[in-house]
Design a protein around this motif. Structure first.
Motif, PDB file in Angstrom:
ATOM      1  N   ALA A   1       0.813  -1.214   0.000  1.00 67.07           N
ATOM      2  CA  ALA A   1       0.000   0.000   0.000  1.00 67.07           C
ATOM      3  C   ALA A   1       0.848   1.266   0.000  1.00 67.07           C
ATOM      4  O   ALA A   1       1.960   1.300   0.545  1.00 67.07           O
ATOM      5  N   LYS A   2       0.323   2.313  -0.622  1.00 65.84           N
ATOM      6  CA  LYS A   2       1.052   3.581  -0.665  1.00 65.84           C
ATOM      7  C   LYS A   2       1.137   4.238   0.707  1.00 65.84           C
ATOM      8  O   LYS A   2       1.953   5.118   0.938  1.00 65.84           O
ATOM      9  N   SER A   3       0.280   3.778   1.637  1.00 66.75           N
ATOM     10  CA  SER A   3       0.342   4.237   3.025  1.00 66.75           C
ATOM     11  C   SER A   3       0.782   3.077   3.907  1.00 66.75           C
ATOM     12  O   SER A   3       0.381   1.930   3.691  1.00 66.75           O
ATOM     13  N   THR A   4       1.598   3.358   4.905  1.00 71.49           N
ATOM     14  CA  THR A   4       2.055   2.287   5.803  1.00 71.49           C
ATOM     15  C   THR A   4       0.902   1.686   6.590  1.00 71.49           C
ATOM     16  O   THR A   4       1.026   0.587   7.135  1.00 71.49           O
ATOM     17  N   ASN A   5      -0.209   2.396   6.652  1.00 73.49           N
ATOM     18  CA  ASN A   5      -1.388   1.884   7.366  1.00 73.49           C
ATOM     19  C   ASN A   5      -2.298   1.066   6.457  1.00 73.49           C
ATOM     20  O   ASN A   5      -3.285   0.487   6.914  1.00 73.49           O
ATOM     21  N   GLY A   6      -1.987   1.012   5.157  1.00 71.52           N
ATOM     22  CA  GLY A   6      -2.826   0.284   4.211  1.00 71.52           C
ATOM     23  C   GLY A   6      -2.494  -1.191   4.152  1.00 71.52           C
ATOM     24  O   GLY A   6      -1.643  -1.704   4.888  1.00 71.52           O
ATOM     25  N   THR A   7      -3.179  -1.895   3.238  1.00 66.53           N
ATOM     26  CA  THR A   7      -2.991  -3.334   3.088  1.00 66.53           C
ATOM     27  C   THR A   7      -1.555  -3.658   2.675  1.00 66.53           C
ATOM     28  O   THR A   7      -1.044  -3.107   1.709  1.00 66.53           O
ATOM     29  N   ARG A   8      -0.901  -4.510   3.439  1.00 69.12           N
ATOM     30  CA  ARG A   8       0.499  -4.899   3.246  1.00 69.12           C
ATOM     31  C   ARG A   8       1.439  -3.701   3.338  1.00 69.12           C
ATOM     32  O   ARG A   8       2.589  -3.760   2.897  1.00 69.12           O
ATOM     33  N   GLY A   9       0.948  -2.602   3.905  1.00 77.02           N
ATOM     34  CA  GLY A   9       1.719  -1.360   3.962  1.00 77.02           C
ATOM     35  C   GLY A   9       2.977  -1.436   4.801  1.00 77.02           C
ATOM     36  O   GLY A   9       3.892  -0.634   4.617  1.00 77.02           O
ATOM     37  N   GLY A  10       3.034  -2.369   5.724  1.00 71.17           N
ATOM     38  CA  GLY A  10       4.203  -2.484   6.588  1.00 71.17           C
ATOM     39  C   GLY A  10       5.320  -3.334   6.024  1.00 71.17           C
ATOM     40  O   GLY A  10       6.382  -3.468   6.647  1.00 71.17           O
ATOM     41  N   GLU A  11       5.076  -3.927   4.837  1.00 78.21           N
ATOM     42  CA  GLU A  11       6.096  -4.784   4.230  1.00 78.21           C
ATOM     43  C   GLU A  11       7.279  -3.955   3.724  1.00 78.21           C
ATOM     44  O   GLU A  11       7.137  -2.775   3.396  1.00 78.21           O
ATOM     45  N   GLU A  12       8.429  -4.602   3.644  1.00 79.62           N
ATOM     46  CA  GLU A  12       9.640  -3.910   3.202  1.00 79.62           C
ATOM     47  C   GLU A  12       9.580  -3.607   1.711  1.00 79.62           C
ATOM     48  O   GLU A  12       9.188  -4.449   0.898  1.00 79.62           O
ATOM     49  N   LEU A  13       9.963  -2.408   1.335  1.00 81.06           N
ATOM     50  CA  LEU A  13       9.949  -1.957  -0.057  1.00 81.06           C
ATOM     51  C   LEU A  13      11.350  -1.962  -0.651  1.00 81.06           C
ATOM     52  O   LEU A  13      12.299  -1.520  -0.014  1.00 81.06           O
ATOM     53  N   SER A  14      11.483  -2.470  -1.871  1.00 82.11           N
ATOM     54  CA  SER A  14      12.767  -2.412  -2.564  1.00 82.11           C
ATOM     55  C   SER A  14      12.746  -1.337  -3.647  1.00 82.11           C
ATOM     56  O   SER A  14      13.791  -0.988  -4.209  1.00 82.11           O
ATOM     57  N   HIS A  15      11.528  -0.829  -3.971  1.00 84.34           N
ATOM     58  CA  HIS A  15      11.374   0.240  -4.942  1.00 84.34           C
ATOM     59  C   HIS A  15      10.382   1.259  -4.391  1.00 84.34           C
ATOM     60  O   HIS A  15       9.803   1.060  -3.321  1.00 84.34           O
TER      61      HIS A  15
ATOM     62  N   GLU B   1       7.313  -1.583 -10.243  1.00 82.85           N
ATOM     63  CA  GLU B   1       7.587  -2.818  -9.495  1.00 82.85           C
ATOM     64  C   GLU B   1       6.586  -3.040  -8.367  1.00 82.85           C
ATOM     65  O   GLU B   1       6.362  -4.183  -7.942  1.00 82.85           O
ATOM     66  N   ASN B   2       5.953  -1.967  -7.866  1.00 79.92           N
ATOM     67  CA  ASN B   2       5.015  -2.097  -6.749  1.00 79.92           C
ATOM     68  C   ASN B   2       3.564  -1.971  -7.205  1.00 79.92           C
ATOM     69  O   ASN B   2       2.668  -1.818  -6.382  1.00 79.92           O
ATOM     70  N   LEU B   3       3.341  -2.052  -8.498  1.00 79.13           N
ATOM     71  CA  LEU B   3       1.979  -1.932  -9.037  1.00 79.13           C
ATOM     72  C   LEU B   3       1.581  -3.195  -9.778  1.00 79.13           C
ATOM     73  O   LEU B   3       2.426  -3.878 -10.369  1.00 79.13           O
ATOM     74  N   ILE B   4       0.299  -3.496  -9.769  1.00 80.58           N
ATOM     75  CA  ILE B   4      -0.242  -4.618 -10.527  1.00 80.58           C
ATOM     76  C   ILE B   4      -1.558  -4.178 -11.138  1.00 80.58           C
ATOM     77  O   ILE B   4      -2.375  -3.531 -10.477  1.00 80.58           O
ATOM     78  N   LEU B   5      -1.764  -4.477 -12.414  1.00 80.30           N
ATOM     79  CA  LEU B   5      -2.988  -4.059 -13.106  1.00 80.30           C
ATOM     80  C   LEU B   5      -4.106  -5.047 -12.798  1.00 80.30           C
ATOM     81  O   LEU B   5      -3.971  -6.255 -13.022  1.00 80.30           O
TER      82      LEU B   5
END
Length: 261
Positions: free
Chosen positions: A41-55, A61-65
């Motif tokens: 998620a674009k917010s740390t409070n959103g879905t999976r928002g607390g996961e580690e980001l590499s991009h 890389e962090n988007l899916i259609l």
């Protein structure tokens, strides 16, 4: 930072303008139904928002259609759709989309293999043929192994399959079939004699466990083994059906033609 035009073009282009899960065209009757969903998620409070980001959060890389329905489903079911699963879905979808144009001959070979297999195997009825296990099964089940082995001899150029995702699915399916069939067609050594696990087929083509000739303890052990292998087979069968329906829509899963003398 907003999603840049270059990231949008890359996402839509590599996904061929289709939902990565259900494959529906995201432009339906001139109406745009596609949504660029964030894997993390674009917010740390959103879905999976607390996961580690590499991009970046708004990077390709962090988007899916996805279509609107699957965007909602993905965000409401983070247990079913963790980060690694969404990345796998995205990668697999883009690979299949590219294969249509990058390797049409290889894809056609895979379609030919599946079409031949479905023609000679009552594929959509396999679950029905095994519903009576561990007590009974239909002899029609052996068409899976017979057809697969015949295809390997008659059409060796078609297998292994070119699509890696399809190959993994089909390989798991066929292995689960043989693991189950070996138990049904097998025997147990009892006091120096070989006792078949199942009887010969009756007039209806049904096989039944030889409970009268197997010791009770052997019946219990055999039943447990068959139940385990049966559950694995049904799961692999369902997984293969789902994969083909999503990625090889040109294959008719119900094209079985009974042999006529």
């Amino acid at each position: 930072m907003t999603i840049t035009n270059s990231e949008i073009k890359k996402l839509y282009g590599l996904a061929a303008g289709r939902c990565s899960i259900c494959k529906v065209n995201v432009f339906l009757n001139d109406v745009h139904i596609g949504e660029m969903a964030h894997i993390i998620a674009k917010s740390t409070n959103g879905t999976r928002g607390g996961e580690e980001l590499s991009h970046g959060r708004n990077s390709y890389e962090n988007l899916i259609l996805l279509c609107a329905n699957h965007h909602t489903e993905v965000d409401q079911n983070p247990q079913r759709y963790p980060v690694n699963e969404l990345n796998r879905i995205k990668s697999e979808h883009e690979r299949v989309a590219a294969s249509v144009f990058e390797s049409p001959r290889e894809r056609q070979n895979d379609v030919d293999f599946l079409s031949l297999f479905m023609r000679f195997v009552p594929f959509t009825r396999l679950r029905y043929f095994t519903d009576g296990l561990p007590i009974s099964a239909s002899l029609n089940l052996c068409a899976v192994g017979d057809t697969f082995e015949a295809l390997l001899i008659d059409n060796p150029h078609l297998y292994p399959l070119n699509d890696s995702g399809l190959q993994t699915r089909f390989d798991s399916f066929i292995k689960s079939y043989y693991a189950l069939w070996r138990l049904i067609a097998g025997f147990t050594n009892i006091d120096g004699r070989h006792q078949a696990h199942f009887s010969q087929a009756n007039d209806r083509g049904d096989l039944h466990m030889e409970k009268r000739h197997l010791p009770y303890t052997e019946v219990v052990k055999l039943s447990k083994k068959i139940n385990t292998r049966h559950h694995e087979f049904i799961a692999e069968h369902a997984g293969l059906i789902d994969f083909i329906r999503k990625n090889f829509k040109e294959v008719d899963l119900d094209s079985y033609e009974p042999y006529k003398i």
